[in-house]
Design a protein around this motif. Structure first.
Motif, short mmCIF file in Angstrom:
data_model
loop_
_atom_site.label_atom_id
_atom_site.label_comp_id
_atom_site.label_asym_id
_atom_site.label_seq_id
_atom_site.Cartn_x
_atom_site.Cartn_y
_atom_site.Cartn_z
N ILE A 24 5.99 -1.73 5.49
CA ILE A 24 6.40 -0.35 5.51
C ILE A 24 7.91 -0.22 5.76
O ILE A 24 8.74 0.39 5.31
N ALA A 25 8.01 -0.78 6.88
CA ALA A 25 9.55 -0.58 7.62
C ALA A 25 10.37 -1.19 6.84
O ALA A 25 11.65 -0.46 6.47
N GLU A 26 10.30 -2.49 6.32
CA GLU A 26 11.34 -2.72 5.12
C GLU A 26 11.40 -2.15 3.86
O GLU A 26 12.43 -2.09 3.56
N HIS A 27 10.35 -1.67 3.39
CA HIS A 27 10.48 -0.62 2.13
C HIS A 27 11.30 0.52 2.60
O HIS A 27 12.06 1.02 1.79
N GLY B 19 15.28 2.24 1.32
CA GLY B 19 15.66 3.36 0.43
C GLY B 19 14.42 3.72 -0.31
O GLY B 19 14.36 4.86 -1.01
N ASP B 20 13.27 2.97 0.06
CA ASP B 20 11.97 3.13 -0.93
C ASP B 20 11.19 4.30 0.21
O ASP B 20 10.41 3.92 0.48
N ASN B 21 11.69 5.49 0.55
CA ASN B 21 11.39 6.48 1.18
C ASN B 21 9.91 7.26 0.81
O ASN B 21 9.90 7.84 -0.30
N VAL B 22 8.87 6.77 1.27
CA VAL B 22 7.58 7.52 1.04
C VAL B 22 7.24 8.42 2.19
O VAL B 22 6.65 9.37 1.86
N LEU B 23 7.44 8.08 3.37
CA LEU B 23 7.04 8.81 4.48
C LEU B 23 8.12 9.87 4.75
O LEU B 23 9.28 9.20 5.12
N PRO B 24 8.13 11.11 4.55
CA PRO B 24 9.05 11.98 4.93
C PRO B 24 9.31 11.96 6.53
O PRO B 24 8.42 11.43 7.42
N LEU B 25 10.44 12.21 7.04
CA LEU B 25 10.97 12.12 8.38
C LEU B 25 9.86 13.07 9.38
O LEU B 25 9.67 12.37 10.32
N GLY B 26 9.47 14.37 8.85
CA GLY B 26 8.56 14.97 9.48
C GLY B 26 7.40 14.30 9.98
O GLY B 26 6.60 14.12 10.92
#
Length: 190
Positions: free
Chosen positions: A62-65, A69-76
């Motif tokens: 997950i951290a590598e994705h 830039g493969d952002n699935v998890l919003p910052l919030g």
């Protein structure tokens, strides 16, 4: 995935290389991510200690994705996850996340089923012809834009005979004719 199917066992050697016990070859984190996307459950264990390292490697994937830039998890959401490790909410968060993802999987599969079973357009006679009409229309429109007069006069074609605007007009007339024929067929079906 069948309920009786065992997880794919990946062993981590002291050299940190990951070994697929089913195919007897080494795999990468991206290979493991592919297995998971294909619906396989994966278990990663340390060969020497027998410790289960699955969670650690899934977090690494997950951290590598996310870092690519493969952002699935919003910052919030990431911020709330960090907070949950230091609050009483820690006991509630895992169950909440598990239930949320289960609901997401169920709704996605229902949506796909409904789209496949209930798409009235796909079953409509002449649907393929309508798609072809749309493609021809878009092609004619995009071709017409490149033929607009350029600054300084002229169309930029440099050729005699039929101009791109005239050709585009002919294409548009053909599309209008085909649409009229399609409308006539639809009226007959009603």
């Amino acid at each position: 995935m069948a309920e009786t199917e065992k997880p794919l066992l990946i062993k981590r050697y002291a050299s940190r290389r990951l070994y697929n016990t089913e195919t007897s070859d080494y795999v990468t984190l991206e290979d493991i991510a592919g297995f998971i996307r294909d619906g396989r459950e994966v278990q990663i264990v340390d060969l020497k200690s027998g410790d289960d390292l699955t969670r650690q490697y899934l977090l690494q994937i997950i951290a590598e994705h996310e870092s690519r830039g493969d952002n699935v998890l919003p910052l919030g959401v990431l911020t709330d996850l960090v907070r949950s490790y230091t609050t009483q909410a820690q006991s509630v968060v895992p169950q909440f996340l598990a239930q949320s993802f289960e609901m997401l999987r169920e709704s996605q599969s229902k949506m796909v089923e409904n789209m496949n079973a209930m798409n009235p357009m796909a079953k409509m006679p002449g649907f393929e012809a309508l798609q072809a009409q749309q493609e021809a229309f878009l092609k004619a429109m995009s071709g017409g834009m490149s033929a607009w007069p350029k600054p300084g006069g002229g169309t930029g074609t440099g050729t005699g005979g039929e101009t791109p605007q005239e050709k585009s007009g002919d294409d548009l007339d053909a599309i209008k004719k085909q649409l009229a024929e399609l409308q006539s067929k639809l009226n007959k079906m009603s």
